[in-house]
Design a protein around this motif. Structure first.
Motif: not given
Length: 439
Positions: A418, A420-421, A423
């Motif tokens: 779960q 996330n990188t 943005d």
């Protein structure tokens, strides 16, 4: 004398013929004497004595003076013969080697394994050492034979071996009687001697059905006898046995504290009052001091499992005219099986429940096994249905620990998946990202 020489040559040829097997085959050889023998260190376990080693020993034993040598040559002989038919593990009175065992008490040497080969044999070695040909004799001929003790004599006594396993004990007992008779004859003639007992080839042993002792070395190397095990308690109706019970310890107590335990396993009970039929069995054990134990069993058919099951319904303890009844809990097995449990008692993890009659009385059975139906033979229980479940406490602990570790691993893996990188990233060629600060 020419006839004796011809017989001797036949025996030698016969011996060489039977010795033509593989070099791995071996036979035991026992030596005893009316005088002393040279000392021999005990052979290592599994060591097979070569004919060269045997020749050195016989050369030292027969080096000086004249000797009278008795060679008892049996058709077949193995260590298993002494184990199965000797008197170490079983009843000594039933031993097939009484005279041989008595002769080995003093001035004796044992070679547990002597090689058999085509090139040489025990009669050939003795003939070379003594310088005389062997004389084939029978016990009757020996009694009438005049022996000259001033010269060397090689006397050969041929002994048969059983061809049917059921007759081996009697055949070996007759051979042992021949040995005893020959030794008594020489002692009566006051002739010093050296005797050797061996075989032409190994015997192929098949255990007797009546032999129940553990297999091991007996006459050749006498170990300490194993501890005796009590036979099961058995009740027979007519001819066939129908109830069998065994317990390592049978303890009863008539007080609530349980400090006055009485061990009944040291006594041999009387089974008077027992009975059995196709559906019910009662085993009554009458002990000293007026103590009686009664086991009530029944069997019936269960359609769900499509088989018959037997159940230990209750156990009754009686002392004189007072009794207490214990109903059973989960003491059952298939009708053709026996029931076994390491611990059966009425006070801790109880499988026997006191029915509020003389509540202070207690029962305790250690290593308990019982069978009331479907006995297959007169010596052993049938396959045992054990009270110990498959999922023990240790197994449950292992399963729960493994499940917790699996849950932790799955939770950690889910958290990693779960992630996330970002943005947006800082552009080094453009204006810097400013973050206003507020007081």
């Amino acid at each position: 004398m020419a006839q004796c020489s011809a017989k001797s040559s036949f025996i030698l040829c016969f011996c060489l013929f039977w010795s033509s097997g593989a070099s791995e085959t071996h036979v035991p050889l026992l030596v005893w004497s009316s005088h002393s023998l040279p000392p021999v260190s005990p052979p290592a376990e599994g060591h097979i004595t070569s004919h060269g080693e045997l020749g050195l020993f016989l050369s030292a034993a027969l080096s000086s003076g004249s000797h009278t040598v008795l060679l008892f040559l049996q058709e077949r002989l193995s260590q298993d013969d002494f184990t199965l038919y000797g008197g170490v593990y079983g009843n000594k009175e039933d031993s097939a080697f009484k005279n041989l065992e008595a002769a080995l008490q003093s001035h004796s040497t044992v070679f547990p394994a002597v090689e058999c080969s085509r090139s040489s044999s025990v009669p050939v070695i003795l003939e070379q050492e003594l310088g005389v040909e062997p004389l084939l004799l029978t016990p009757d001929a020996l009694e009438n034979l005049k022996l000259d003790a001033t010269v060397s004599n090689l006397l050969l006594i041929s002994l048969p071996y059983c061809h049917q396993n059921q007759l081996c004990r009697e055949e070996l007992r007759r051979n042992d009687e021949v040995i005893g008779r020959v030794l008594k004859t020489l002692e009566a003639k006051n002739v010093p001697y050296t005797a050797i007992f061996t075989g032409l080839q190994p015997s192929r042993m098949i255990s007797e059905s009546s032999f129940s002792a553990p297999v091991g070395r007996s006459l050749l190397q006498s170990p300490a006898p194993p501890p005796s095990v009590r036979a099961p308690i058995m009740f027979s109706s007519s001819v066939n046995p129908c109830i069998m019970m065994w317990a390592q310890n049978i303890n009863v107590s008539f007080t609530e504290t349980g400090e006055d335990w009485t061990d009944l396993s040291t006594q041999t009970p009387n089974v008077t009052g027992s009975l059995c039929n196709g559906s019910n069995s009662i085993l009554v054990l009458n002990y000293n001091a007026g103590i009686t134990l009664s086991f009530f069993m029944s069997q019936r058919f269960f359609p769900v499992s499509a088989r018959r099951w037997f159940n230990l319904d209750s156990v009754q303890l009686r002392q004189n005219a007072v009794s207490a009844s214990f109903s059973s809990r989960s003491i059952y097995a298939p009708a053709e099986y026996s029931y076994h449990c390491q611990m059966v008692n009425s006070f801790r993890d109880a499988l026997l429940i006191n029915e509020n009659t003389n509540a202070s009385w207690r029962l305790n059975f250690i290593d308990f096994q019982i069978q009331g139906f479907g006995l297959a033979n007169t010596t052993d229980f049938s396959y045992a249905s054990d009270c110990a479940g498959f999922f023990t406490a240790g197994i449950w602990m292992g399963l729960i620990t493994s499940l917790l570790m699996l849950l932790i691993f799955v939770y950690g893996l889910q958290m990693i998946l779960q992630l996330n990188t970002m943005d947006r990233f800082d552009d080094p060629k453009g204006p810097c990202i400013s973050v206003p600060q507020t007081d």
